[in-house]
Design an enzyme around this catalytic site. Sequence first.
Site, PDB file in Angstrom:
ATOM      1  N   ARG A 217      32.856   0.334  37.485  1.00 11.69           N
ATOM      2  CA  ARG A 217      32.825   1.729  38.651  1.00 11.69           C
ATOM      3  C   ARG A 217      32.948   2.586  37.762  1.00 11.69           C
ATOM      4  O   ARG A 217      32.013   3.621  37.643  1.00 11.69           O
ATOM      5  CB  ARG A 217      33.474   1.671  39.876  1.00 11.69           C
ATOM      6  CG  ARG A 217      33.300   0.162  40.471  1.00 11.69           C
ATOM      7  CD  ARG A 217      34.965   0.825  41.648  1.00 11.69           C
ATOM      8  NE  ARG A 217      34.192  -0.470  42.975  1.00 11.69           N
ATOM      9  CZ  ARG A 217      35.196  -1.896  42.537  1.00 11.69           C
ATOM     10  NH1 ARG A 217      36.472  -1.423  41.992  1.00 11.69           N
ATOM     11  NH2 ARG A 217      35.090  -2.760  44.594  1.00 11.69           N
ATOM     12  N   PHE A 233      25.425  -2.650  49.649  1.00  7.72           N
ATOM     13  CA  PHE A 233      25.718  -4.026  49.065  1.00  7.72           C
ATOM     14  C   PHE A 233      27.848  -2.843  48.953  1.00  7.72           C
ATOM     15  O   PHE A 233      28.071  -3.514  48.764  1.00  7.72           O
ATOM     16  CB  PHE A 233      26.106  -5.011  48.659  1.00  7.72           C
ATOM     17  CG  PHE A 233      24.303  -5.346  49.148  1.00  7.72           C
ATOM     18  CD1 PHE A 233      24.063  -6.445  50.781  1.00  7.72           C
ATOM     19  CD2 PHE A 233      23.537  -4.898  47.960  1.00  7.72           C
ATOM     20  CE1 PHE A 233      23.097  -7.334  50.430  1.00  7.72           C
ATOM     21  CE2 PHE A 233      22.493  -5.201  48.709  1.00  7.72           C
ATOM     22  CZ  PHE A 233      22.010  -6.339  49.560  1.00  7.72           C
ATOM     23  N   CYS A 342      26.972 -11.960  41.960  1.00  6.34           N
ATOM     24  CA  CYS A 342      28.003 -12.829  41.837  1.00  6.34           C
ATOM     25  C   CYS A 342      28.290 -13.925  41.811  1.00  6.34           C
ATOM     26  O   CYS A 342      29.482 -14.926  41.658  1.00  6.34           O
ATOM     27  CB  CYS A 342      29.253 -12.059  42.515  1.00  6.34           C
ATOM     28  SG  CYS A 342      28.903 -11.850  44.118  1.00  6.34           S
TER      29      CYS A 342
HETATM   30  N1  SAH Z   1      29.708  -3.575  45.674  1.00  4.78           N
HETATM   31  C1  SAH Z   1      31.574  -4.020  46.706  1.00  4.78           C
HETATM   32  C2  SAH Z   1      31.029  -4.773  47.177  1.00  4.78           C
HETATM   33  C3  SAH Z   1      30.846  -5.243  47.558  1.00  4.78           C
HETATM   34  S1  SAH Z   1      30.241  -7.065  48.614  1.00  4.78           S
HETATM   35  C4  SAH Z   1      32.467  -2.905  46.078  1.00  4.78           C
HETATM   36  O1  SAH Z   1      32.617  -2.110  44.859  1.00  4.78           O
HETATM   37  O2  SAH Z   1      33.231  -3.466  46.416  1.00  4.78           O
HETATM   38  C5  SAH Z   1      28.931  -7.967  48.855  1.00  4.78           C
HETATM   39  C6  SAH Z   1      28.629  -7.189  50.591  1.00  4.78           C
HETATM   40  O3  SAH Z   1      27.449  -6.983  51.104  1.00  4.78           O
HETATM   41  C7  SAH Z   1      29.272  -7.231  51.445  1.00  4.78           C
HETATM   42  O4  SAH Z   1      30.475  -6.163  52.101  1.00  4.78           O
HETATM   43  C8  SAH Z   1      28.997  -7.146  53.037  1.00  4.78           C
HETATM   44  O5  SAH Z   1      29.015  -7.147  54.063  1.00  4.78           O
HETATM   45  C9  SAH Z   1      27.548  -6.949  52.220  1.00  4.78           C
HETATM   46  N2  SAH Z   1      26.319  -7.451  52.542  1.00  4.78           N
HETATM   47  C10 SAH Z   1      26.348  -8.865  53.165  1.00  4.78           C
HETATM   48  N3  SAH Z   1      24.447  -9.098  53.609  1.00  4.78           N
HETATM   49  C11 SAH Z   1      24.579  -8.001  53.970  1.00  4.78           C
HETATM   50  C12 SAH Z   1      22.706  -7.199  54.299  1.00  4.78           C
HETATM   51  N4  SAH Z   1      22.027  -8.100  54.445  1.00  4.78           N
HETATM   52  N5  SAH Z   1      22.571  -5.846  54.265  1.00  4.78           N
HETATM   53  C13 SAH Z   1      23.928  -5.551  53.500  1.00  4.78           C
HETATM   54  N6  SAH Z   1      24.744  -5.836  53.457  1.00  4.78           N
HETATM   55  C14 SAH Z   1      24.839  -6.893  53.107  1.00  4.78           C
END
Ligand code: SAH
Length: 398
Positions: A217, A233, A342
């Site tokens: 970040r 996401f 991940c």
């Molecule tokens: N980038 C974030 C962490 C991502 S975790 C950070 O920096 O904190 C992954 C995320 O993807 C979760 O919040 C989950 O709700 C979301 N997710 C899972 N499947 C998804 C989809 N098909 N479309 C959009 N979001 C999704």
Amino acid sequence: MTTQIFLRRGKEESLLRRHPWIFSGAIASVKSDTAEIAEGDVVDVYTQAGDFIARGHYQIGSIAVRVLTFDREEIDQAWWNRRIAIACDVRRTLGLSTAADTDCYRLVHGEGDSLPGLVIDIYGSVAVIQCHSVGMYRSRMAIAEALREAFGDRLTAIYDKSSQTVPYKAGLNAVDGYLFGHSDSKSHIVTENGLKFKVNWEEGQKTGFFLDQRENRALLRRYAAGRTVLNTFCYTGGFSVGAMAGGALEVCSVDSSERAVQLADENMRLNFGDQVRHEAVAADAVEYLKHIGDRYDLIILDPPAFAKHHKVLGNALQGYKRINARALSSIKSGGILFTFSCSQAVSKELFRTTVFSAAAIAGRNVRILHQLTQPADHPINIYHPEGEYLKGLVLYVE
Ligand code: SAH
């Protein structure tokens, strides 16, 4: 007598190289005083020839023993205190436990801290414990005691959030709750690199916040000035806040969870006020990426682990290829893509090959600017390369 586990001939090899797992197929026999070996018991492991080799937590399943030590040392309160003290020392060495602009970090990262099955995250004066094994769950009070010993007054609460992570089949009926003190998780705010985030460990995903993206970040912040950003996401909007702090023109955050995009929006306002140029969209990111046109010149792809295990690797790779190809096709000329995986089952090489295929589909000139990984508070035990799970690439798209 501690229960003794004898390995099949030759099966000690990986243990001699200090790998911390013993698979059920490696076990020849079990010798116990008590009627039956119970999940979570501390057991001693011997070679077929009868040489002591390790001591660890027993569990039913493909990983039968998670090694706690390769020495004949007692796993008592003093042992837990020592292990937690070492984990603290590592974070002190990293400057994390004393940083002025960051008050959240991972204190224990499973095998990476020689504590397989245990995760502990620190949010200010609160520690959140997640046990992934029965042995760790049964030891949670000793772990809490060790935390109090190490932190003293600096810790006001310890929350156990293991109900979703301990093996369901073990029938522990784990209930989340405070092992010590109490803290209102609804209004808790942490600081990461000077930016503020609401972290709700009681209701949020995992322990409440994805600490493993801290450095990525910060890197994103350096690329954000003047850019129109899409953060897919997004969860609690870590990258969105980072982008805005770096001078982005506007940010769009997408997550399939309504609650997550709300939180991302709250975090944007918390840092930049109500006038912040932020759009929060609750949608499937895979679908959303189909219709973004050429609006964005900075895109973040940080999906959940598509491959939870090797059996679904093929599908997972298709998934990564698809979203990367969409982003690489749509991104503005001169755009920057931050793309992550991940999934433990996807190696760094495999991820890179997959993104390479996506670039070829998009037919763009793509340069790799950075190769990213997890931060040092998510350390990798050198004998357990499986612990390297987070991979990322920063790409410049012509
Ligand atoms: N980038 C974030 C962490 C991502 S975790 C950070 O920096 O904190 C992954 C995320 O993807 C979760 O919040 C989950 O709700 C979301 N997710 C899972 N499947 C998804 C989809 N098909 N479309 C959009 N979001 C999704």
